[in-house]
Motif scaffolding. Structure first.
Motif, PDB file in Angstrom:
ATOM      1  N   ALA A 233      30.345  80.542  66.615  1.00 12.64           N
ATOM      2  CA  ALA A 233      31.648  79.912  66.876  1.00 12.64           C
ATOM      3  C   ALA A 233      32.775  80.803  66.374  1.00 12.64           C
ATOM      4  O   ALA A 233      33.807  80.956  67.045  1.00 12.64           O
ATOM      5  CB  ALA A 233      31.709  78.539  66.212  1.00 12.64           C
ATOM      6  N   ALA A 234      32.591  81.401  65.218  1.00 12.89           N
ATOM      7  CA  ALA A 234      33.624  82.284  64.673  1.00 12.89           C
ATOM      8  C   ALA A 234      33.818  83.511  65.562  1.00 12.89           C
ATOM      9  O   ALA A 234      34.953  83.921  65.822  1.00 12.89           O
ATOM     10  CB  ALA A 234      33.247  82.715  63.255  1.00 12.89           C
TER      11      ALA A 234
ATOM     12  N   GLU B  69      33.266  83.692  68.746  1.00  6.01           N
ATOM     13  CA  GLU B  69      33.949  83.225  69.960  1.00  6.01           C
ATOM     14  C   GLU B  69      35.450  83.101  69.748  1.00  6.01           C
ATOM     15  O   GLU B  69      36.225  83.237  70.686  1.00  6.01           O
ATOM     16  CB  GLU B  69      33.409  81.859  70.395  1.00  6.01           C
ATOM     17  CG  GLU B  69      32.137  81.913  71.167  1.00  6.01           C
ATOM     18  CD  GLU B  69      31.704  80.517  71.622  1.00  6.01           C
ATOM     19  OE1 GLU B  69      32.564  79.623  71.792  1.00  6.01           O
ATOM     20  OE2 GLU B  69      30.488  80.342  71.801  1.00  6.01           O
ATOM     21  N   HIS B  70      35.842  82.829  68.522  1.00  6.27           N
ATOM     22  CA  HIS B  70      37.270  82.657  68.208  1.00  6.27           C
ATOM     23  C   HIS B  70      37.900  83.936  67.657  1.00  6.27           C
ATOM     24  O   HIS B  70      38.976  83.893  67.063  1.00  6.27           O
ATOM     25  CB  HIS B  70      37.459  81.494  67.235  1.00  6.27           C
ATOM     26  CG  HIS B  70      37.241  80.176  67.880  1.00  6.27           C
ATOM     27  ND1 HIS B  70      36.000  79.573  67.960  1.00  6.27           N
ATOM     28  CD2 HIS B  70      38.101  79.356  68.530  1.00  6.27           C
ATOM     29  CE1 HIS B  70      36.114  78.436  68.602  1.00  6.27           C
ATOM     30  NE2 HIS B  70      37.377  78.273  68.966  1.00  6.27           N
TER      31      HIS B  70
ATOM     32  N   TRP C 280      36.663  86.236  65.363  1.00  8.00           N
ATOM     33  CA  TRP C 280      36.310  86.747  64.044  1.00  8.00           C
ATOM     34  C   TRP C 280      35.471  88.007  64.187  1.00  8.00           C
ATOM     35  O   TRP C 280      34.640  88.108  65.078  1.00  8.00           O
ATOM     36  CB  TRP C 280      35.525  85.690  63.270  1.00  8.00           C
ATOM     37  CG  TRP C 280      35.068  86.144  61.911  1.00  8.00           C
ATOM     38  CD1 TRP C 280      35.821  86.241  60.790  1.00  8.00           C
ATOM     39  CD2 TRP C 280      33.748  86.546  61.545  1.00  8.00           C
ATOM     40  NE1 TRP C 280      35.051  86.685  59.742  1.00  8.00           N
ATOM     41  CE2 TRP C 280      33.780  86.882  60.178  1.00  8.00           C
ATOM     42  CE3 TRP C 280      32.542  86.660  62.236  1.00  8.00           C
ATOM     43  CZ2 TRP C 280      32.657  87.311  59.485  1.00  8.00           C
ATOM     44  CZ3 TRP C 280      31.424  87.102  61.556  1.00  8.00           C
ATOM     45  CH2 TRP C 280      31.485  87.421  60.192  1.00  8.00           C
TER      46      TRP C 280
END
Length: 117
Positions: free
Chosen positions: A79-80, A82-83, A85
């Motif tokens: 998730a990180a 994908e955002h 990171w």
């Protein structure tokens, strides 16, 4: 008593989970836990994150497993990424660690505790 097939972790799944946790420990866990041992404030922060991880995995009702911890860590990391990171490319400033790194170190702490039992 019969256990449904999908409730039994295969050897490969367990090995995969342990491999994931070992890689996580090498990348951030060892250094992060050493930093936490030297910094009481960071240790408290890691403990708070560990409690949150345990809560999200319903660790008070069901025992934590390597598979659950590895899946959690992979999900948070994915998730990180994908955002936007990006993993650190050099040494981490453990006096002001990112939320994600603290969370992953907490997963490593929980995994270490599993290994002791």
């Amino acid at each position: 008593m019969r256990v449904p097939f999908n409730r039994v972790a295969s050897r490969t799944a367990v090995d995969s989970a342990r491999s994931t946790l070992a890689a996580l420990t090498v990348s951030v866990g060892t250094v992060g836990l050493a930093a936490a041992a030297a910094r009481p404030g960071l240790l408290a922060l890691v403990d708070q994150h560990a409690a949150a991880v345990r809560d999200s995995l319903d660790g008070d009702r069901t025992p934590l497993t390597s598979a659950a911890l590895a899946g959690y860590a992979e999900g948070v990391r994915a998730a990180a990424l994908e955002h936007g990171w990006t993993p650190p490319s050099g040494p981490v400033d453990w006096s002001h660690p990112e939320w994600l790194l603290t969370r992953l170190v907490a997963v490593c702490a929980l995994a270490r505790a599993l290994d002791r039992h």
